[in-house]
Design a protein around this motif. Sequence first.
Motif, short mmCIF file in Angstrom:
data_model
loop_
_atom_site.label_atom_id
_atom_site.label_comp_id
_atom_site.label_asym_id
_atom_site.label_seq_id
_atom_site.Cartn_x
_atom_site.Cartn_y
_atom_site.Cartn_z
N THR B 30 0.85 -1.18 0.00
CA THR B 30 0.00 0.00 0.00
C THR B 30 0.89 1.24 0.00
O THR B 30 2.04 1.19 0.47
CB THR B 30 -0.92 -0.07 1.24
N SER B 32 0.86 5.84 0.01
CA SER B 32 0.09 7.09 0.07
C SER B 32 0.59 8.05 -1.01
O SER B 32 1.70 7.89 -1.53
CB SER B 32 0.25 7.75 1.43
N SER B 33 -0.24 9.03 -1.34
CA SER B 33 0.17 10.01 -2.35
C SER B 33 1.43 10.74 -1.90
O SER B 33 2.26 11.11 -2.73
CB SER B 33 -0.96 11.00 -2.60
N ASP B 44 2.24 15.85 -3.21
CA ASP B 44 1.18 14.89 -2.92
C ASP B 44 -0.14 15.29 -3.58
O ASP B 44 -0.87 14.43 -4.10
CB ASP B 44 1.01 14.69 -1.40
N ARG B 48 -2.44 13.10 -6.23
CA ARG B 48 -3.87 12.79 -6.07
C ARG B 48 -4.69 13.29 -7.25
O ARG B 48 -5.57 12.59 -7.75
CB ARG B 48 -4.40 13.40 -4.77
N LEU B 51 -4.11 10.86 -10.12
CA LEU B 51 -4.73 9.54 -9.93
C LEU B 51 -6.24 9.63 -9.91
O LEU B 51 -6.93 8.63 -10.13
CB LEU B 51 -4.20 8.90 -8.64
N GLY B 58 -8.48 5.00 -4.55
CA GLY B 58 -7.83 5.31 -3.27
C GLY B 58 -8.68 4.89 -2.09
O GLY B 58 -9.90 4.78 -2.19
N HIS B 59 -8.04 4.63 -0.97
CA HIS B 59 -8.74 4.25 0.25
C HIS B 59 -8.40 5.26 1.34
O HIS B 59 -7.31 5.19 1.91
CB HIS B 59 -8.34 2.84 0.68
N GLY B 63 -4.55 4.80 1.97
CA GLY B 63 -3.68 5.08 0.83
C GLY B 63 -4.19 4.34 -0.40
O GLY B 63 -5.39 4.09 -0.53
N PHE B 64 -3.30 3.97 -1.28
CA PHE B 64 -3.67 3.21 -2.48
C PHE B 64 -3.10 1.81 -2.35
O PHE B 64 -1.96 1.64 -1.91
CB PHE B 64 -3.09 3.88 -3.72
N ARG B 65 -3.89 0.84 -2.75
CA ARG B 65 -3.33 -0.52 -2.80
C ARG B 65 -2.53 -0.64 -4.08
O ARG B 65 -3.04 -0.39 -5.18
CB ARG B 65 -4.45 -1.57 -2.74
N LEU B 69 -3.72 -0.04 -8.05
CA LEU B 69 -3.27 1.18 -8.71
C LEU B 69 -2.49 0.86 -9.99
O LEU B 69 -2.68 1.49 -11.03
CB LEU B 69 -2.40 1.99 -7.74
#
Lengths: 212, 212
Positions: B30, B32-33, B44, B48, B51, B58-59, B63-65, B69
């Motif tokens: 995982t 994060s931005s 960051d 975002r 993306l 995103g979660h 963050g992003f898995r 992604l």
Amino acid sequence: MVDTPSKTVVARMSRYLRQLERAVSEGRNTISSKILGEMLSVSDSQVRKDLARLEPVGHPGVGFRCDELIAAIRRFLGVVDTWPIVVVGCGNLGQALIGYKGFSARGFKIAGAFDISRDLIGKSVHGVTIQDFADLRAEIADKNVQLAALCVPTDRAQVTAEDLVKSGIGGILNFAPVFLSLPGNVHVSYVDLTIEMEQLVFAVVQNQNRSL
Amino acid sequence: MVDTPSKTVVARMSRYLRQLERAVSEGRNTISSKILGEMLSVSDSQVRKDLARLEPVGHPGVGFRCDELIAAIRRFLGVVDTWPIVVVGCGNLGQALIGYKGFSARGFKIAGAFDISRDLIGKSVHGVTIQDFADLRAEIADKNVQLAALCVPTDRAQVTAEDLVKSGIGGILNFAPVFLSLPGNVHVSYVDLTIEMEQLVFAVVQNQNRSL
DNA sequence: TGCTGTGAAAGACTTCACAGCA
DNA sequence: TGCTGTGAAGTCTTTCACAGCA
């Protein structure tokens, strides 16, 4: 007009310079922003805005005198004299670079080629003898080299770049597909073929969808 | 959000993709931005915004898995399957490209290599046999190739590019230092080493002046 | 608390439009 | 008339700042 030019502006200056040199070699003496722009798919006002960063050099009603403009852009870019460069990493790509005629044609000279592989050290490629990477620092200091083309494998790129910086290199042309974390006073240009290819793929796919 | 993404956005997507693949291979699940941005010197919020063009992935709080992604960016770029490419012009650079491992590592496959020189036709380079340029059109149609790497001498680039377009190529990676005038539905990416080098020179000179 | 997604604000870049010189 | 140089306008890109979800 005293602001720092962006990378885009600098890149366009290079393109103007090249196009002007070609135009001169074809017998042209003078050129307008409109014509120069058409040659490069840039708008005439964009050309004028860019060239306004140089010392004033245009002639209203006439255009720009090619030789004046070429000299002014060269001064702007800093490519008046020859710049020595070192090639670091002499695999396929590094060897092709050593033989690349475009460099010498535009004021760059291969001042040395380096590798860590015993199989390559001592080998002569396009008239340049590959040296031991351990001897790089001395060579750079000796010939006052500030530019390097980095053609080592991806996993060696960061550490090798750090070595180059320690040796006094100020600009790196990086062919490894990886972002380099270096001090802010060191400049890196990236040549990343897969990124370029992926841009093409995206454009080609968009185009297909549009024509469905 | 329905607008066409600019080249810059697409280029950043490629960079995210590459960095994510690297992160995954190092065991990350995982991201994060903020972290992804730091890895690539992108803010960051920029990450975002970029993306957000993908299907929502995103979660919040997490963050992003990475695997999600990666798949989403691949779909966005169109690089889900393998894309065949042809190399046109097999001098130093063309031959280095044929052997470039980065292509196969990221979903591109050399589907053929072509030249007009009798000395090169029939020669095998990195396991690829160089073919007669005259046979290009048939090969392209046969294998449904849409991408070409153009490595011919500068003065042959425009005419060769026109031939490629006639043969049905939709995207060209051009290594010749010349602007190509082609129909609007054909996309060209430029790899121009002297332009990159001149950008470095400019940056290095600026830097010297600043520290005087 | 940590992080995404996103309107609103700021900033950068490009084009327009025209005054003024040759 | 032909063309440059440039303020003003327009557009595109990035950053800010915060609501809302886990």
